[in-house]
Enzyme design. Structure first.
Site, PDB file in Angstrom:
ATOM      1  N   CYS A 115      55.649 -14.599  44.445  1.00 49.89           N
ATOM      2  CA  CYS A 115      55.022 -14.145  45.693  1.00 49.89           C
ATOM      3  C   CYS A 115      54.735 -12.645  45.701  1.00 49.89           C
ATOM      4  O   CYS A 115      53.981 -12.159  46.540  1.00 49.89           O
ATOM      5  CB  CYS A 115      55.904 -14.497  46.886  1.00 49.89           C
ATOM      6  SG  CYS A 115      56.265 -16.244  47.003  1.00 49.89           S
ATOM      7  N   HIS A 255      53.789 -10.000  53.032  1.00 46.91           N
ATOM      8  CA  HIS A 255      53.824 -11.369  52.509  1.00 46.91           C
ATOM      9  C   HIS A 255      54.247 -12.303  53.635  1.00 46.91           C
ATOM     10  O   HIS A 255      55.182 -12.016  54.374  1.00 46.91           O
ATOM     11  CB  HIS A 255      54.810 -11.438  51.339  1.00 46.91           C
ATOM     12  CG  HIS A 255      55.061 -12.827  50.853  1.00 46.91           C
ATOM     13  ND1 HIS A 255      54.044 -13.728  50.641  1.00 46.91           N
ATOM     14  CD2 HIS A 255      56.216 -13.490  50.552  1.00 46.91           C
ATOM     15  CE1 HIS A 255      54.563 -14.873  50.231  1.00 46.91           C
ATOM     16  NE2 HIS A 255      55.869 -14.758  50.175  1.00 46.91           N
ATOM     17  N   ASN A 285      53.226 -20.324  53.671  1.00 46.69           N
ATOM     18  CA  ASN A 285      53.467 -19.347  52.608  1.00 46.69           C
ATOM     19  C   ASN A 285      52.564 -19.696  51.421  1.00 46.69           C
ATOM     20  O   ASN A 285      52.785 -20.715  50.766  1.00 46.69           O
ATOM     21  CB  ASN A 285      54.949 -19.400  52.208  1.00 46.69           C
ATOM     22  CG  ASN A 285      55.293 -18.431  51.086  1.00 46.69           C
ATOM     23  OD1 ASN A 285      54.411 -17.862  50.441  1.00 46.69           O
ATOM     24  ND2 ASN A 285      56.578 -18.249  50.840  1.00 46.69           N
TER      25      ASN A 285
END
Ligand code: UT7
Length: 332
Positions: A115, A255, A285
């Site tokens: 990520c 994020h 996500n």
């Protein structure tokens, strides 16, 4: 070699058409819209079709980023794709993206740092432009985490979605890269990992596949604690290196892993929530794609003014983390 500045000349994003809502998940798992919403902020996420590989959504985002920069694919002299869900283990998805865009001969490679992929990719790509080696780099965060999720595991199935976001980085006179902090600690990889997916054996068997042992494994509470701490530390260090105070940040683009993580970090940093971009309710996500998707949406809304300081901050598997302080510059 010449040292130059670097700016973001274009941004774009693309997500698959299919939407998986919390109501859909309620039908698949022992979960509820109420639990997912209050614990994560998520409402829906996009899921790629089986004939829609990562390169396909990456190309969708790339075309939009190029169009927003007023450029053609041939104007780019390097392609980087940040992903943990490449089309194949090799060749690199970036090579396939280049071919799909109709540009042969342009250097292309993937970056894998989960990520944190866009934050690391932005640092690498911007540094490459600054040295004068490349004039325009197409940087894409593209992920299809839906392919790695066990949809019988309610602890992870609700979290992830698919999507892609892209930026075109371009050499220019002034410099946008103000300050960077990157980090990684691989001493507990099992906190967030895809087991049985590489050379660390044992070899994947049919029984493993049947038991879904080759799907995302995560210690949610541990990652949550780590995430809040590292988002704060990385932000403070990157801003310190940039000589910018938290109050001078126009937009934080974090994020999108959990709304509670974002809010906890913003509160501790005393950054007002109206300056923090959150679109997690619509995408879940999307790993390395979450920051460039949020950047692209915010840009499309016309929110950035010339000279604004943007703060990109994220974390993920590794464990890894990073923050980049960036000045929004339209002049080349
Ligand atoms: O990009 C990086 C990727 N990962 C992350 O950023 C993840 C970071 N962690 C998180 O976002 C949170 O830890 C989660 C959203 C994954 C979980 O939230 P939590 O508040 O930490 O919940 P928990 O794991 O402590 O679980 C609390 C309860 C448990 O039940 P018991 O043991 O208290 O009876 C879980 O079994 O909630 C239960 N639970 C669920 N209930 C309904 C876990 N998942 C679900 C679910 N629906 N989907």
């Amino acid at each position: 070699m010449n040292q130059t500045g670097v700016r973001i000349a274009g941004v774009g994003h693309h997500v698959p058409a299919k939407v998986l809502t919390n109501a859909d998940l309620e039908r698949m798992l022992d979960t509820s819209d109420e639990w997912i919403t209050t614990r994560t902020g998520m409402k829906e996420r996009h899921i790629a079709a089986l004939d829609e590989p990562t390169s396909e959504i990456a190309v969708g985002a790339a075309r939009k980023a190029l169009a927003s920069a007023g450029l053609e694919p041939k104007d780019v002299d390097c392609i980087i794709v940040a992903t943990v869900t490449p089309d194949y283990a090799f060749p690199a998805t970036a090579c396939i993206v280049g071919a799909k865009l109709g540009i042969q001969g342009v250097p292309a490679f993937d970056m894998e740092i989960a990520c944190s992929g866009f934050i690391y990719g932005l640092t690498v790509a911007a540094s490459m432009v600054r040295t004068g080696v490349f004039k325009r780099i197409l940087l894409i965060g593209a992920e299809e985490l839906s392919r790695l999720v066990n949809y019988e595991d309610r602890g992870t199935a609700i979290l992830f979605g698919d999507g892609a976001g892209a930026v075109v980085l371009e050499a220019c006179a002034t410099d946008s890269l103000l300050g960077v902090e990157l980090g990684a600690d691989g001493s507990n990889p099992e906190d967030l990992m895809l087991p049985l997916s590489g050379t660390a054996g044992p070899a994947l068997t049919g029984a493993d596949i049947a038991a879904k042992r080759n799907t995302i494994k995560m210690d949610g509470r541990e990652v949550f604690r780590f995430a809040v701490t590292k988002m704060i530390e990385a932000t403070e260090t990157a801003l310190d290196r940039a000589g910018v105070k938290p109050t001078e940040v126009a937009w934080v683009i974090p994020h999108q892993a959990n709304k509670r993580i974002i809010e906890a970090a913003a509160t501790r940093l005393a950054i007002p929530t109206e300056r923090v971009i959150v679109n997690i309710h619509r995408y879940g996500n999307t790993s390395a794609a979450s920051i460039p998707i949020a950047l692209s949406e915010t840009y499309a809304e016309g929110k950035f003014k010339d000279g604004d300081v943007l703060l990109f901050v994220g974390f993920g598997g590794g464990l890894s983390w990073g923050a980049v302080a960036w000045r929004w510059t339209t002049a080349n």
